[in-house]
Design an enzyme around this catalytic site. Structure first.
Site, PDB file in Angstrom:
ATOM      1  CG  ASP A  66      -2.010   1.046   1.144  1.00  0.00           C
ATOM      2  OD1 ASP A  66      -2.195   1.606   0.044  1.00  0.00           O
ATOM      3  OD2 ASP A  66      -2.664   1.285   2.162  1.00  0.00           O
ATOM      4  CG  ASP A  78      -3.385  -1.049   7.077  1.00  0.00           C
ATOM      5  OD1 ASP A  78      -4.301  -1.280   6.252  1.00  0.00           O
ATOM      6  OD2 ASP A  78      -2.795   0.036   7.147  1.00  0.00           O
ATOM      7  CG  ASP A 119      -5.912  -4.692   3.291  1.00  0.00           C
ATOM      8  OD1 ASP A 119      -6.258  -4.392   2.137  1.00  0.00           O
ATOM      9  OD2 ASP A 119      -5.447  -3.875   4.115  1.00  0.00           O
TER      10      ASP A 119
END
Length: 646
Positions: free
Chosen positions: A163, A401, A405
């Site tokens: 990310d 996180d 996800d």
């Protein structure tokens, strides 16, 4: 919801900390919590039927990926050996006792020696100990390991999905500047910063973007907001209505709508410089938390940026050198993410795509291999990207996180969570970075490579003995000869050419890039030495029988021949030799000589006759060229097979 209005945080579900405005008729999801306001709601689903439970059950229902390649090969090796040794041991005993008319005790001893030689004793323990030590080493670097096997898997990863926020950049944001636009008239008396401050101070703290705005815009007037609309992650804006005026602030595409094309070049110029761009404007209607319908007069642009982590360029440079491709997956504007990725030194970061323009799995599968940066990615698309990369033959690692996800983390070959994220992501991930520091990843990769490369070396030593013992047992059964070794002699060879050096090799630093498959790499190293052992020992047994050499002498000579080949292969496997490896190699030779000379009775080492010594010297000389040319031949055959299977 049946009554009232509330601002809800759904970050545990979506990974976004933006507050969502809920009105009657909207659905409140389990796993979210109310930030402000009050309401009445009708409970529709409880327990296992709730949204968060369904998501959790789906994640748990997904089977864990099969074991890592190294552990899988070791399991199969132990299983195959366990099946083969039983019939082969019985055949060897039958041949010795019933055909060769050996005594019952000597037949048992020969069978036990062959069986011990075929068992890779200690190999599985050695692999487990090496992995456990890696876990301890990583824990000292603030990396929590949920599954030991993932250490090896991460070492084999060739695509890593990351990310932007928290990985490439710091997990915070700051306002860089404000840019007045054509709708702003300085003569009205209210400064642009003051108008933005009026809106910002009326908002709840929200996510890191709102926190950055509150830190920068701290000079409001005395106006009080009549209506406050917190930021909506669905419609990408927040707003407030004052007496006579209403203002909105949010993503340009959603706030300006059809007018966006007029300002597209200006906005994308700032985005291409790595800024996150928000537009502030006067709204002709009253914002209600739903899609804007009235005209918006743009008053100014707000430029924000995430500071790039100081160690990010070095970390990504390391992965590039190791042949690991980086894929940046973000919900932000792809132009902005691309620029940030370029500044961080990610290769091919200029290749970006807006995932909101892709609507089929075929489109995503094609984009996964063509682009490096993926913007405006939804949670479902994250999972689809992982699948697409895996279907292209890649070993995929993923960092995450948020709950959004979770499924993608579960599907990835190796999953890494930041401790600063949600508990669900940390629970399903194989690795957790306790300090949420992506710079720790190279250490994890190095640990994995140390384990895999060193276990390959140690496994080769074990397999040399296994290959020799298997072939020698078959030879003894087929040609009705006595198995030439005793169990104590096999133990002596195993201790000094396999056990002790294998343990030290397994703990040595080794950051070499992993090439090829575990089993083929091990066989290519072990097969030449195993065949050399069999050929020279088999020939010695035949010649000894022809010349009438005592079986006890032959047994001692065979032990010494195995030791010579064992130390030769140990020398080759230990390269490049450092002081510690030299000490281990020389120390093992000294240890074997000491045990052979002063503890000969314990290990079945006897004085050899002159005929036996001459045969021993002859075949000892033959071992080196046999091993050398055997290695060349096996490597060539292995290369041909590898090229054909590609």
């Amino acid at each position: 919801m049946v009554d009232g209005e509330v601002a809800v945080n759904e970050s545990l579900l979506t990974g976004e900390t933006d507050e969502i405005f809920k009105k009657p008729g909207d659905t409140l999801m389990s796993g979210s919590f109310v930030v402000s306001g009050e309401c009445c709601a009708r409970l529709e689903k409880v327990g296992a039927d709730s949204y968060i439970s369904q998501l959790t059950l789906e994640a748990k229902a997904m089977n864990r990926k099969e074991q890592s390649e190294m552990i899988r090969v070791l399991d199969k090796l132990v299983g195959v050996v366990g099946i083969l040794i039983i019939p082969l041991g019985l055949l060897l005993f039958g041949q010795q006792f019933f055909v060769s008319k050996a005594s019952f005790s000597s037949s048992i001893v020969s069978m036990v020696a062959a069986v011990i030689g075929m068992i890779p004793e200690g190999l599985y323990l050695l692999a487990s100990v090496a992995l456990a030590i890696s876990v301890i080493r990583l824990s000292s670097q603030k990396v929590l390991v949920h599954d030991m096997k993932c250490i090896e898997t991460l070492a084999r990863v060739d695509v890593l999905c990351v990310d932007k926020t928290g990985t490439i950049t710091e997990n915070n944001m700051q306002v860089i500047s404000t840019i007045p636009m054509e709708g702003y008239n300085p003569s009205t008396g209210s400064g642009l910063k003051t108008m933005i401050s009026d809106l910002v101070v009326s908002m709840p703290d929200g996510n890191i973007t709102m926190q950055a705005l509150k830190r920068f815009f701290k000079t409001p007037s005395d106006k009080k907001a009549d209506v406050v609309i917190p930021f909506s992650s669905t419609y990408k804006y927040c707003g407030a209505a004052f007496s006579g005026d209403a203002y909105v602030l949010g993503a340009p595409e959603f706030v300006l709508r059809e007018d966006y094309e007029k300002f597209k070049v200006l906005i994308e110029n700032y985005s291409s410089d790595g800024y996150r761009v928000l537009v502030f404007g006067r709204y002709s209607g009253v914002p209600d938390g739903k899609e804007l319908t009235e005209a918006v007069t743009p008053l100014g642009l707000i430029l924000l940026a995430n500071p790039i982590r100081k160690d990010a360029p070095e970390t990504f440079r390391y992965f590039a050198e190791q042949g690991v491709a980086i894929k940046v997956i973000s919900g932000d504007n792809p132009v902005t993410v691309s620029q940030v990725a370029l500044e961080a030194g990610i290769a091919d970061a200029a290749k970006y795509i807006d995932m909101s323009t892709l609507h089929t799995e075929d489109d995503i599968r094609e984009a996964a291999t063509q682009y490096t940066v993926f913007g405006r990615v939804t949670p479902v698309q994250k999972r689809q990207l992982v699948h697409a990369l895996q279907s292209a033959g890649h070993t995929v690692g993923m960092t995450g996180d948020g709950v959004n996800d979770v499924l993608a983390l579960k599907d990835a070959d190796c999953s890494v969570a930041m401790a600063s994220g949600c508990d669900a992501a940390a629970q399903v991930s194989q690795l957790v970075l306790l300090e949420s520091d992506f710079a720790a990843m190279p250490s994890v990769v190095m640990e994995g490579r140390r384990v895999v490369n060193n276990i390959e070396r140690s496994a080769s030593l074990f397999l040399v003995k296994n290959i020799f013992s298997f072939l020698m047992a078959v030879f003894s059964v087929c040609f009705r000869s006595t198995y030439p070794l005793e169990p104590s002699q096999v133990s002596l060879i195993s201790m000094f050419t396999i056990g002790i050096p294998g343990f030290f090799l397994a703990l040595q630093p080794n950051g070499d890039i992993i090439h090829g498959r575990f089993l083929s790499n091990v066989l290519i190293k072990a097969l030449p030495a195993g065949l050399t052992d069999f050929l020279v020992v088999g020939a010695l047994v035949v010649f000894g029988s022809v010349f009438g050499v005592n079986e006890t002498d032959i047994s001692t000579a065979c032990t010494m021949l195995l030791a010579i080949v064992g130390f030769m292969i140990l020398y080759h496997i230990s390269k490049p030799l450092n002081p510690l490896r030299w000490c281990v190699w020389v120390g093992c030779i000294v240890g074997l000589l000491v045990c052979s000379i002063w503890l000969g009775d314990v290990f079945g080492i006897e004085h050899m006759s002159m005929e036996c010594v001459m045969l021993f010297v002859l075949f000892a000389i033959v071992t080196e060229p046999t091993l050398r040319y055997g290695t060349i031949l096996v490597e060539k055959i292995g290369g041909i097979i590898t090229n054909r299977t590609k």
